[in-house]
Design a protein around this motif. Structure first.
Motif, PDB file in Angstrom:
ATOM      1  N   ASP A   1       7.370  86.261  23.743  1.00 38.64           N
ATOM      2  CA  ASP A   1       8.417  87.222  23.428  1.00 38.64           C
ATOM      3  C   ASP A   1       7.916  88.640  23.639  1.00 38.64           C
ATOM      4  OD1 ASP A   1       6.672  87.591  21.344  1.00 38.64           O
ATOM      5  OD2 ASP A   1       7.995  86.735  19.815  1.00 38.64           O
ATOM      6  N   ALA A   2       8.760  89.628  23.307  1.00 40.99           N
ATOM      7  CA  ALA A   2       8.409  91.027  23.526  1.00 40.99           C
ATOM      8  C   ALA A   2       7.205  91.452  22.693  1.00 40.99           C
ATOM      9  CB  ALA A   2       9.605  91.925  23.205  1.00 40.99           C
ATOM     10  N   SER A   3       7.049  90.867  21.517  1.00 40.77           N
ATOM     11  CA  SER A   3       5.900  91.207  20.687  1.00 40.77           C
ATOM     12  C   SER A   3       4.589  90.789  21.350  1.00 40.77           C
ATOM     13  CB  SER A   3       6.018  90.541  19.311  1.00 40.77           C
ATOM     14  OG  SER A   3       7.120  91.052  18.600  1.00 40.77           O
ATOM     15  N   PHE A   4       4.598  89.605  21.974  1.00 41.14           N
ATOM     16  CA  PHE A   4       3.393  89.147  22.657  1.00 41.14           C
ATOM     17  C   PHE A   4       3.105  90.012  23.883  1.00 41.14           C
ATOM     18  CE2 PHE A   4       0.536  86.348  24.988  1.00 41.14           C
ATOM     19  CZ  PHE A   4      -0.251  85.852  23.960  1.00 41.14           C
ATOM     20  N   LEU A   5       4.169  90.509  24.526  1.00 41.69           N
ATOM     21  CA  LEU A   5       3.990  91.440  25.641  1.00 41.69           C
ATOM     22  C   LEU A   5       3.179  92.646  25.181  1.00 41.69           C
ATOM     23  CD1 LEU A   5       4.644  92.671  28.460  1.00 41.69           C
ATOM     24  CD2 LEU A   5       6.723  93.597  27.429  1.00 41.69           C
ATOM     25  N   GLY A   6       3.503  93.153  23.989  1.00 40.81           N
ATOM     26  CA  GLY A   6       2.764  94.298  23.466  1.00 40.81           C
ATOM     27  C   GLY A   6       1.282  94.012  23.346  1.00 40.81           C
ATOM     28  N   TRP A   7       0.935  92.813  22.915  1.00 40.85           N
ATOM     29  CA  TRP A   7      -0.480  92.470  22.776  1.00 40.85           C
ATOM     30  C   TRP A   7      -1.157  92.280  24.128  1.00 40.85           C
ATOM     31  CZ3 TRP A   7      -2.901  93.641  18.660  1.00 40.85           C
ATOM     32  CH2 TRP A   7      -2.249  93.624  17.435  1.00 40.85           C
ATOM     33  N   ILE A   8      -0.418  91.776  25.106  1.00 38.46           N
ATOM     34  CA  ILE A   8      -1.007  91.630  26.445  1.00 38.46           C
ATOM     35  C   ILE A   8      -1.303  92.996  27.055  1.00 38.46           C
ATOM     36  CG2 ILE A   8      -0.438  90.992  28.828  1.00 38.46           C
ATOM     37  CD1 ILE A   8       0.660  88.409  27.836  1.00 38.46           C
ATOM     38  N   ILE A   9      -0.348  93.919  26.922  1.00 36.14           N
ATOM     39  CA  ILE A   9      -0.586  95.269  27.423  1.00 36.14           C
ATOM     40  C   ILE A   9      -1.753  95.899  26.667  1.00 36.14           C
ATOM     41  CG2 ILE A   9       0.398  97.573  27.720  1.00 36.14           C
ATOM     42  CD1 ILE A   9       1.670  95.552  29.546  1.00 36.14           C
ATOM     43  N   ALA A  10      -1.798  95.676  25.358  1.00 39.36           N
ATOM     44  CA  ALA A  10      -2.850  96.277  24.538  1.00 39.36           C
ATOM     45  C   ALA A  10      -4.217  95.657  24.805  1.00 39.36           C
ATOM     46  CB  ALA A  10      -2.496  96.118  23.062  1.00 39.36           C
ATOM     47  N   SER A  11      -4.266  94.397  25.241  1.00 42.19           N
ATOM     48  CA  SER A  11      -5.546  93.719  25.441  1.00 42.19           C
ATOM     49  C   SER A  11      -6.399  94.426  26.497  1.00 42.19           C
ATOM     50  CB  SER A  11      -5.312  92.256  25.852  1.00 42.19           C
ATOM     51  OG  SER A  11      -4.672  92.167  27.110  1.00 42.19           O
ATOM     52  N   TYR A  12      -5.745  95.009  27.497  1.00 40.92           N
ATOM     53  CA  TYR A  12      -6.464  95.784  28.517  1.00 40.92           C
ATOM     54  C   TYR A  12      -7.253  96.912  27.858  1.00 40.92           C
ATOM     55  CZ  TYR A  12      -7.097  98.991  32.487  1.00 40.92           C
ATOM     56  OH  TYR A  12      -7.618  99.839  33.434  1.00 40.92           O
ATOM     57  N   SER A  13      -6.591  97.607  26.956  1.00 36.64           N
ATOM     58  CA  SER A  13      -7.219  98.751  26.304  1.00 36.64           C
ATOM     59  C   SER A  13      -8.239  98.332  25.251  1.00 36.64           C
ATOM     60  CB  SER A  13      -6.139  99.626  25.668  1.00 36.64           C
ATOM     61  OG  SER A  13      -5.255 100.089  26.665  1.00 36.64           O
ATOM     62  N   ILE A  14      -8.026  97.170  24.635  1.00 32.78           N
ATOM     63  CA  ILE A  14      -9.036  96.666  23.701  1.00 32.78           C
ATOM     64  C   ILE A  14     -10.344  96.421  24.453  1.00 32.78           C
ATOM     65  CG2 ILE A  14      -9.679  94.717  22.232  1.00 32.78           C
ATOM     66  CD1 ILE A  14      -6.719  94.429  21.506  1.00 32.78           C
ATOM     67  N   GLY A  15     -10.230  95.771  25.614  1.00 38.06           N
ATOM     68  CA  GLY A  15     -11.423  95.537  26.427  1.00 38.06           C
ATOM     69  C   GLY A  15     -12.087  96.832  26.851  1.00 38.06           C
ATOM     70  N   GLN A  16     -11.273  97.813  27.266  1.00 39.70           N
ATOM     71  CA  GLN A  16     -11.820  99.099  27.700  1.00 39.70           C
ATOM     72  C   GLN A  16     -12.457  99.856  26.537  1.00 39.70           C
ATOM     73  OE1 GLN A  16      -9.098 102.259  29.103  1.00 39.70           O
ATOM     74  NE2 GLN A  16     -10.308 102.295  30.985  1.00 39.70           N
TER      75      GLN A  16
ATOM     76  N   ALA B   1      -4.372  86.326  38.607  1.00 34.54           N
ATOM     77  CA  ALA B   1      -3.545  85.856  39.722  1.00 34.54           C
ATOM     78  C   ALA B   1      -3.192  84.379  39.599  1.00 34.54           C
ATOM     79  CB  ALA B   1      -4.271  86.107  41.046  1.00 34.54           C
ATOM     80  N   TYR B   2      -4.002  83.626  38.851  1.00 32.85           N
ATOM     81  CA  TYR B   2      -3.794  82.178  38.777  1.00 32.85           C
ATOM     82  C   TYR B   2      -3.452  81.694  37.370  1.00 32.85           C
ATOM     83  CZ  TYR B   2      -5.494  81.800  43.548  1.00 32.85           C
ATOM     84  OH  TYR B   2      -5.627  81.920  44.906  1.00 32.85           O
ATOM     85  N   VAL B   3      -2.986  82.581  36.499  1.00 32.54           N
ATOM     86  CA  VAL B   3      -2.654  82.141  35.136  1.00 32.54           C
ATOM     87  C   VAL B   3      -1.428  81.240  35.105  1.00 32.54           C
ATOM     88  CG1 VAL B   3      -3.700  84.125  33.986  1.00 32.54           C
ATOM     89  CG2 VAL B   3      -1.319  84.253  34.731  1.00 32.54           C
TER      90      VAL B   3
ATOM     91  N   TYR C   1      -1.885  82.865  26.885  1.00 31.86           N
ATOM     92  CA  TYR C   1      -3.204  83.191  26.349  1.00 31.86           C
ATOM     93  C   TYR C   1      -4.213  83.424  27.475  1.00 31.86           C
ATOM     94  CZ  TYR C   1      -1.141  81.666  21.970  1.00 31.86           C
ATOM     95  OH  TYR C   1      -0.317  81.541  20.874  1.00 31.86           O
ATOM     96  N   TYR C   2      -4.026  82.709  28.591  1.00 25.96           N
ATOM     97  CA  TYR C   2      -4.862  82.979  29.755  1.00 25.96           C
ATOM     98  C   TYR C   2      -4.593  84.387  30.289  1.00 25.96           C
ATOM     99  CZ  TYR C   2      -6.139  78.026  29.937  1.00 25.96           C
ATOM    100  OH  TYR C   2      -6.641  76.789  29.643  1.00 25.96           O
ATOM    101  N   MET C   3      -3.320  84.783  30.282  1.00 30.34           N
ATOM    102  CA  MET C   3      -2.981  86.129  30.720  1.00 30.34           C
ATOM    103  C   MET C   3      -3.591  87.167  29.781  1.00 30.34           C
ATOM    104  SD  MET C   3       0.730  87.990  31.276  1.00 30.34           S
ATOM    105  CE  MET C   3       1.159  87.162  32.800  1.00 30.34           C
ATOM    106  N   LEU C   4      -3.533  86.894  28.492  1.00 26.31           N
ATOM    107  CA  LEU C   4      -4.116  87.802  27.506  1.00 26.31           C
ATOM    108  C   LEU C   4      -5.613  87.986  27.760  1.00 26.31           C
ATOM    109  CD1 LEU C   4      -3.454  89.305  24.750  1.00 26.31           C
ATOM    110  CD2 LEU C   4      -4.357  87.262  23.635  1.00 26.31           C
ATOM    111  N   THR C   5      -6.303  86.879  28.032  1.00 26.68           N
ATOM    112  CA  THR C   5      -7.742  86.932  28.306  1.00 26.68           C
ATOM    113  C   THR C   5      -8.034  87.698  29.584  1.00 26.68           C
ATOM    114  OG1 THR C   5      -8.045  84.791  27.200  1.00 26.68           O
ATOM    115  CG2 THR C   5      -9.798  85.526  28.676  1.00 26.68           C
ATOM    116  N   ALA C   6      -7.233  87.425  30.616  1.00 26.41           N
ATOM    117  CA  ALA C   6      -7.450  88.095  31.904  1.00 26.41           C
ATOM    118  C   ALA C   6      -7.303  89.602  31.784  1.00 26.41           C
ATOM    119  CB  ALA C   6      -6.470  87.546  32.949  1.00 26.41           C
ATOM    120  N   ARG C   7      -6.256  90.062  31.101  1.00 23.17           N
ATOM    121  CA  ARG C   7      -6.042  91.497  30.957  1.00 23.17           C
ATOM    122  C   ARG C   7      -7.126  92.158  30.104  1.00 23.17           C
ATOM    123  NH1 ARG C   7      -4.237  94.031  34.531  1.00 23.17           N
ATOM    124  NH2 ARG C   7      -3.553  95.727  33.179  1.00 23.17           N
TER     125      ARG C   7
END
Length: 432
Positions: free
Chosen positions: A31-46, A81-83, A92-98
């Protein structure tokens, strides 16, 4: 260094506008809430990687963290690319990748610290502007070197340790903290802007997923061209007005850009009735007025229809009473934010590097990048919660309030945002 920044930005911009449609396609449970975490995961890693890479670059050649971070980015993008391949848990694979892509992007701290150390005070603004424009001019080859604020040759740019450098005077930590906060705000509002673009246009203009990615991609490209032009103009303008005044002007432009996005008028967005289940809708005065239209639409749709639902989802209750944001408002806001954000971004980095002075800046730049990453974490989460539950009026009003607070802070610390060498009387202030 310019090429490194260029490729990092290309990789980020290719992905950001398509994350939401891609997520919906590979995993309908997201859902949209999980989208927020996927976008945020990039910045958590950074945020995690930036101080580590910055510390690494203070003690070892910068080639090492750059090569390692680039390798991580390549592997993470291949995973992204292969999630769609696994049969379950795709989100969750997408979350990890980002998150891993963001970790690789932590090399921004290394790039900024190198440029700060390899340029004189008078060259700094121009170099930072070129870096922010991400011009692909190639890697800097040959022996690495370092210059002081006057442009004179110093030691190797890769110090054996921060303690080996003897510089009289201490860094103004009030100014350092202030710039970190301002940079946090700048990245926060832009993270909100880039995250909200696709869902906002799908809600307001009934765009399909494909249309939203395509049209927002065009808008993002135009904003990118605008930003490059702004960076070039900033280099010349800063010599006349100074970085502080330009930063102030950039924040004002961003404030106007978000103020324009506030909904007004009486026209409501089209409602996405197709998402309703079991012929039930919230019982409110607004929906009862629209009941005949909904009933007709429901009767015309076959039970096994495959047409993609478009419009503002009725599950977002604000869709029923919040005026739509006109396309002209959205485009005008894009133009203004595309003008103000790059100005604020490059001025923050430039002022920060000048305040730090000749001290090795790897760790400090790492913390600045980490503060920006923290903003990119909170921004998407803010969008997924405030926008989804309360709507654009609340979301953009709060953003305007945050920018106003940052402007007040800038006024308070304005006189402290000067170069290290100017602060200790080693150079005369020239619009610093």
């Amino acid at each position: 260094m310019y090429l490194t920044m260029f490729l990092s930005s290309v990789g980020f911009s290719i992905v950001i506008m398509s994350v939401w449609p891609y997520l919906q396609k590979i995993d309908p449970t997201a859902d949209a809430s999980f989208l927020g975490w996927i976008i945020a995961s990039y910045s958590i890693g950074q945020m995690v990687a930036s101080p580590l890479f910055g510390l690494w670059s203070n003690y070892r050649p910068r080639r090492e963290p750059l090569v390692v971070s680039t390798a991580i980015s390549v592997a993470a993008n291949c995973l992204y690319a292969y999630v769609h391949v696994p049969h379950s848990h795709n989100k969750y694979y997408m979350l990890t990748a980002r998150a891993l892509v963001g970790f690789g992007a932590g090399n921004v701290a290394v790039v900024r610290s190198y440029i700060a150390g390899a340029t004189s005070l008078t060259e700094r603004t121009s170099a930072m502007a070129n870096t922010s424009a991400c011009q692909a001019v190639g890697f800097i080859l040959g022996p690495e070197h370092r210059v002081d604020d006057m442009g004179r040759q110093w030691k190797s740019i890769n110090f054996e340790g921060e303690g080996t450098y003897d510089a009289e005077g201490s860094v103004d930590h009030v100014a350092v903290v202030a710039i970190n906060f301002l940079f946090f705000v700048i990245l926060f509002v832009f993270a909100v802007f880039e995250t909200i673009a696709t869902p906002l246009t799908m809600d307001m203009y009934s765009w399909t997923r494909k249309e939203a990615v395509f049209y927002n991609g065009i808008i993002l490209s135009v904003v990118g061209i605008e930003s490059v032009i702004v960076f070039m103009v900033v280099k010349m303008l800063s010599k006349r007005t100074g970085e502080r005044a330009i930063l102030h002007g950039g924040l004002l432009i961003v404030l106007v850009g978000f103020f324009i996005l506030l909904p007004w008028g009486k026209k409501l967005p089209n409602i996405q009735w197709q998402e309703l289940k079991n012929n039930s809708i919230p019982r409110t005065t607004s929906t009862e007025m629209l009941m005949p239209f909904w009933s007709l639409q429901a009767m015309q749709l076959p039970s096994n229809h495959t047409v993609e639902p478009v419009g503002c989802p009725v599950t977002q209750s604000w869709c029923l009473n919040t005026p739509m944001i006109y396309l002209a408002q959205y485009i005008s806001s894009d133009i203004l934010i595309g003008l103000g954000y790059p100005v604020c971004n490059v001025m923050s980095y430039t002022l920060y590097s000048k305040i730090l002075g000749p001290k090795p800046q790897g760790v400090y730049m790492g913390w600045l990048t980490a503060s920006g990453s923290g903003a990119r974490i909170l921004g998407p989460v803010f969008v997924s919660q405030i926008y989804t539950h309360l709507g654009p009026r609340w979301a953009f009003s709060l953003i305007c309030g945050v920018v106003v607070v940052s402007l007040l802070l800038l006024e308070i610390v304005y006189k402290r945002l000067i170069a290290f060498s100017v602060r200790y009387g080693r150079m005369q202030e020239e619009n610093c």
